[in-house]
Design a protein around this motif. Structure first.
Motif, PDB file in Angstrom:
ATOM      1  N   GLY A   1       7.035  -6.168   7.255  1.00 55.35           N
ATOM      2  CA  GLY A   1       7.360  -4.793   7.634  1.00 55.35           C
ATOM      3  C   GLY A   1       7.430  -4.610   9.139  1.00 55.35           C
ATOM      4  N   MET A   2       7.861  -3.424   9.527  1.00 55.50           N
ATOM      5  CA  MET A   2       8.016  -3.143  10.957  1.00 55.50           C
ATOM      6  C   MET A   2       6.672  -3.070  11.673  1.00 55.50           C
ATOM      7  SD  MET A   2       9.081   0.876  10.931  1.00 55.50           S
ATOM      8  CE  MET A   2      10.141   0.791   9.529  1.00 55.50           C
ATOM      9  N   ASP A   3       6.697  -3.453  12.943  1.00 53.03           N
ATOM     10  CA  ASP A   3       5.540  -3.354  13.843  1.00 53.03           C
ATOM     11  C   ASP A   3       4.345  -4.220  13.432  1.00 53.03           C
ATOM     12  OD1 ASP A   3       6.739  -1.450  15.602  1.00 53.03           O
ATOM     13  OD2 ASP A   3       6.257   0.140  14.183  1.00 53.03           O
ATOM     14  N   VAL A   4       4.578  -5.300  12.704  1.00 58.06           N
ATOM     15  CA  VAL A   4       3.474  -6.201  12.342  1.00 58.06           C
ATOM     16  C   VAL A   4       3.093  -7.024  13.565  1.00 58.06           C
ATOM     17  CG1 VAL A   4       2.826  -8.192  10.913  1.00 58.06           C
ATOM     18  CG2 VAL A   4       4.050  -6.264   9.895  1.00 58.06           C
ATOM     19  N   LEU A   5       1.779  -7.197  13.770  1.00 58.40           N
ATOM     20  CA  LEU A   5       1.241  -7.963  14.888  1.00 58.40           C
ATOM     21  C   LEU A   5       0.610  -9.245  14.366  1.00 58.40           C
ATOM     22  CD1 LEU A   5       0.175  -8.468  17.793  1.00 58.40           C
ATOM     23  CD2 LEU A   5      -1.718  -6.935  17.244  1.00 58.40           C
TER      24      LEU A   5
ATOM     25  N   ASN B   1       4.111 -18.447   0.871  1.00 53.06           N
ATOM     26  CA  ASN B   1       5.367 -18.050   0.232  1.00 53.06           C
ATOM     27  C   ASN B   1       5.207 -16.765  -0.576  1.00 53.06           C
ATOM     28  OD1 ASN B   1       6.567 -20.425   1.188  1.00 53.06           O
ATOM     29  ND2 ASN B   1       6.030 -21.552  -0.660  1.00 53.06           N
ATOM     30  N   GLY B   2       6.263 -15.958  -0.569  1.00 52.40           N
ATOM     31  CA  GLY B   2       6.329 -14.786  -1.427  1.00 52.40           C
ATOM     32  C   GLY B   2       5.458 -13.609  -1.024  1.00 52.40           C
ATOM     33  N   CYS B   3       4.940 -13.591   0.171  1.00 55.79           N
ATOM     34  CA  CYS B   3       4.065 -12.494   0.608  1.00 55.79           C
ATOM     35  C   CYS B   3       4.873 -11.310   1.137  1.00 55.79           C
ATOM     36  CB  CYS B   3       3.113 -12.975   1.702  1.00 55.79           C
ATOM     37  SG  CYS B   3       1.892 -14.153   1.131  1.00 55.79           S
ATOM     38  N   TRP B   4       4.253 -10.145   1.084  1.00 50.18           N
ATOM     39  CA  TRP B   4       4.838  -8.928   1.639  1.00 50.18           C
ATOM     40  C   TRP B   4       3.767  -8.283   2.511  1.00 50.18           C
ATOM     41  CZ3 TRP B   4       5.527  -3.904  -1.641  1.00 50.18           C
ATOM     42  CH2 TRP B   4       6.071  -2.890  -0.841  1.00 50.18           C
ATOM     43  N   LEU B   5       4.072  -8.122   3.798  1.00 46.41           N
ATOM     44  CA  LEU B   5       3.172  -7.452   4.737  1.00 46.41           C
ATOM     45  C   LEU B   5       3.781  -6.099   5.072  1.00 46.41           C
ATOM     46  CD1 LEU B   5       2.345 -10.464   4.939  1.00 46.41           C
ATOM     47  CD2 LEU B   5       1.911 -10.073   7.351  1.00 46.41           C
ATOM     48  N   GLY B   6       3.070  -5.032   4.815  1.00 47.15           N
ATOM     49  CA  GLY B   6       3.559  -3.685   5.094  1.00 47.15           C
ATOM     50  C   GLY B   6       3.615  -3.390   6.584  1.00 47.15           C
ATOM     51  N   ALA B   7       4.155  -2.235   6.899  1.00 43.52           N
ATOM     52  CA  ALA B   7       4.310  -1.811   8.290  1.00 43.52           C
ATOM     53  C   ALA B   7       2.961  -1.753   9.003  1.00 43.52           C
ATOM     54  CB  ALA B   7       4.978  -0.442   8.355  1.00 43.52           C
TER      55      ALA B   7
ATOM     56  N   GLY C   1       1.908 -15.127  -2.506  1.00 42.36           N
ATOM     57  CA  GLY C   1       1.986 -14.010  -3.432  1.00 42.36           C
ATOM     58  C   GLY C   1       1.166 -12.786  -3.082  1.00 42.36           C
ATOM     59  N   CYS C   2       0.647 -12.699  -1.878  1.00 44.89           N
ATOM     60  CA  CYS C   2      -0.176 -11.548  -1.500  1.00 44.89           C
ATOM     61  C   CYS C   2       0.676 -10.390  -0.995  1.00 44.89           C
ATOM     62  CB  CYS C   2      -1.162 -11.934  -0.393  1.00 44.89           C
ATOM     63  SG  CYS C   2      -2.557 -12.892  -0.981  1.00 44.89           S
ATOM     64  N   ILE C   3       0.146  -9.197  -1.186  1.00 47.85           N
ATOM     65  CA  ILE C   3       0.660  -7.997  -0.544  1.00 47.85           C
ATOM     66  C   ILE C   3      -0.439  -7.495   0.380  1.00 47.85           C
ATOM     67  CG2 ILE C   3       1.395  -5.602  -0.836  1.00 47.85           C
ATOM     68  CD1 ILE C   3       2.425  -6.398  -3.637  1.00 47.85           C
ATOM     69  N   ILE C   4      -0.073  -7.237   1.631  1.00 45.41           N
ATOM     70  CA  ILE C   4      -1.010  -6.660   2.597  1.00 45.41           C
ATOM     71  C   ILE C   4      -0.525  -5.242   2.863  1.00 45.41           C
ATOM     72  CG2 ILE C   4      -2.147  -6.894   4.821  1.00 45.41           C
ATOM     73  CD1 ILE C   4      -2.592  -9.318   2.938  1.00 45.41           C
ATOM     74  N   ALA C   5      -1.341  -4.260   2.514  1.00 53.04           N
ATOM     75  CA  ALA C   5      -0.948  -2.852   2.593  1.00 53.04           C
ATOM     76  C   ALA C   5      -0.736  -2.391   4.028  1.00 53.04           C
ATOM     77  CB  ALA C   5      -2.006  -1.977   1.921  1.00 53.04           C
ATOM     78  N   THR C   6       0.115  -1.417   4.178  1.00 52.97           N
ATOM     79  CA  THR C   6       0.435  -0.832   5.470  1.00 52.97           C
ATOM     80  C   THR C   6      -0.832  -0.498   6.259  1.00 52.97           C
ATOM     81  OG1 THR C   6       2.499   0.078   4.649  1.00 52.97           O
ATOM     82  CG2 THR C   6       1.536   1.178   6.554  1.00 52.97           C
ATOM     83  N   GLY C   7      -0.863  -0.898   7.517  1.00 52.35           N
ATOM     84  CA  GLY C   7      -1.955  -0.561   8.424  1.00 52.35           C
ATOM     85  C   GLY C   7      -3.195  -1.423   8.299  1.00 52.35           C
ATOM     86  N   ALA C   8      -3.209  -2.382   7.377  1.00 53.36           N
ATOM     87  CA  ALA C   8      -4.397  -3.217   7.182  1.00 53.36           C
ATOM     88  C   ALA C   8      -4.617  -4.127   8.392  1.00 53.36           C
ATOM     89  CB  ALA C   8      -4.252  -4.059   5.917  1.00 53.36           C
ATOM     90  N   VAL C   9      -5.877  -4.447   8.635  1.00 54.69           N
ATOM     91  CA  VAL C   9      -6.247  -5.407   9.668  1.00 54.69           C
ATOM     92  C   VAL C   9      -6.903  -6.586   8.955  1.00 54.69           C
ATOM     93  CG1 VAL C   9      -7.645  -5.849  11.719  1.00 54.69           C
ATOM     94  CG2 VAL C   9      -6.564  -3.610  11.405  1.00 54.69           C
TER      95      VAL C   9
ATOM     96  N   TYR D   1      -4.282  -6.552  -0.723  1.00 45.08           N
ATOM     97  CA  TYR D   1      -5.324  -6.351   0.268  1.00 45.08           C
ATOM     98  C   TYR D   1      -5.007  -5.096   1.068  1.00 45.08           C
ATOM     99  CZ  TYR D   1      -7.077 -11.066  -0.604  1.00 45.08           C
ATOM    100  OH  TYR D   1      -7.615 -12.186  -1.187  1.00 45.08           O
ATOM    101  N   ALA D   2      -6.039  -4.286   1.329  1.00 48.93           N
ATOM    102  CA  ALA D   2      -5.839  -3.051   2.085  1.00 48.93           C
ATOM    103  C   ALA D   2      -7.099  -2.735   2.872  1.00 48.93           C
ATOM    104  CB  ALA D   2      -5.512  -1.897   1.138  1.00 48.93           C
ATOM    105  N   GLY D   3      -6.939  -1.920   3.923  1.00 49.05           N
ATOM    106  CA  GLY D   3      -8.077  -1.402   4.667  1.00 49.05           C
ATOM    107  C   GLY D   3      -8.298  -2.063   6.008  1.00 49.05           C
ATOM    108  N   VAL D   4      -9.334  -1.549   6.685  1.00 50.26           N
ATOM    109  CA  VAL D   4      -9.740  -2.045   7.992  1.00 50.26           C
ATOM    110  C   VAL D   4     -11.249  -2.272   7.934  1.00 50.26           C
ATOM    111  CG1 VAL D   4      -9.851  -1.546  10.466  1.00 50.26           C
ATOM    112  CG2 VAL D   4      -7.907  -0.730   9.112  1.00 50.26           C
ATOM    113  N   PRO D   5     -11.701  -3.509   7.818  1.00 51.92           N
ATOM    114  CA  PRO D   5     -10.907  -4.720   7.641  1.00 51.92           C
ATOM    115  C   PRO D   5     -10.347  -4.799   6.224  1.00 51.92           C
ATOM    116  CG  PRO D   5     -13.239  -5.271   7.498  1.00 51.92           C
ATOM    117  CD  PRO D   5     -13.157  -3.810   7.840  1.00 51.92           C
TER     118      PRO D   5
END
Length: 165
Positions: free
Chosen positions: A84-88, A115-121, A134-142, A153-157
């Motif tokens: 996603g956009m603005d990923v660091l 492979n196959g991962c999706w990292l949100g904005a 196969g992981c998804i990392i939710a938007t804004g997660a650290v 995975y979601a949240g901070v951390p």
């Protein structure tokens, strides 16, 4: 171009990051500059500190991602990933220092996205982290620790909140 940091920065991060350069041309030229990029898409505004990046087949990198890589510490992204956009991607940090200076000794470690991962904005991936396939990392997660396969995975951390099939 790997050895001339000024020239690398000028071409990769000023000229090729422009919105007027088509993604196919951007990827082709970055590959010629030493990046290990398979057929995919890198949108405009992305910043690369060096060519030590590997991006797998059919992976897309959205606008304004920041690759804090260096010549020793690679950012590696597998195939069929969506970024996603603005990923660091941050390969450098500091140990906790003394009260006289809390930013202590440098820490530098590569990052690997399976492979196959999706990292949100606006996801942040910290040094040494491996996000397994196969992981998804939710938007804004650290993400401060490795992520096991096929999890949301979601949240901070970031914490695993759901198993994915």
């Amino acid at each position: 171009m790997k050895s001339n940091k000024f020239l690398w920065n000028l071409v990769a991060n000023e000229l090729l990051s422009s919105h007027v350069i088509p993604s196919k041309i951007r990827c082709s030229l970055l590959k010629k500059m030493g990046m290990d990029i398979a057929k995919g898409s890198i949108r405009s505004g992305c910043y690369f500190r060096s060519s030590n990046v590997k991006i797998g087949l059919n992976t897309w990198i959205n606008n304004n991602c920041f690759f804090d890589n260096d010549n020793e510490n690679r950012v590696e992204i597998g195939k069929n990933c969506g970024i996603g956009m603005d990923v660091l991607f941050c390969v450098s940090s500091h140990e906790i220092g003394t009260s006289k200076g809390r930013a202590g000794k440098d820490i530098k470690k590569g990052i690997k996205i399976g492979n196959g991962c999706w990292l949100g904005a606006r996801v942040t991936i910290l040094p040494g982290v491996e996000v397994k396939e196969g992981c998804i990392i939710a938007t804004g997660a650290v993400v401060i620790n490795d992520c096991e396969p096929n999890g949301l995975y979601a949240g901070v951390p970031a914490k695993r909140i759901k198993d994915l099939n």
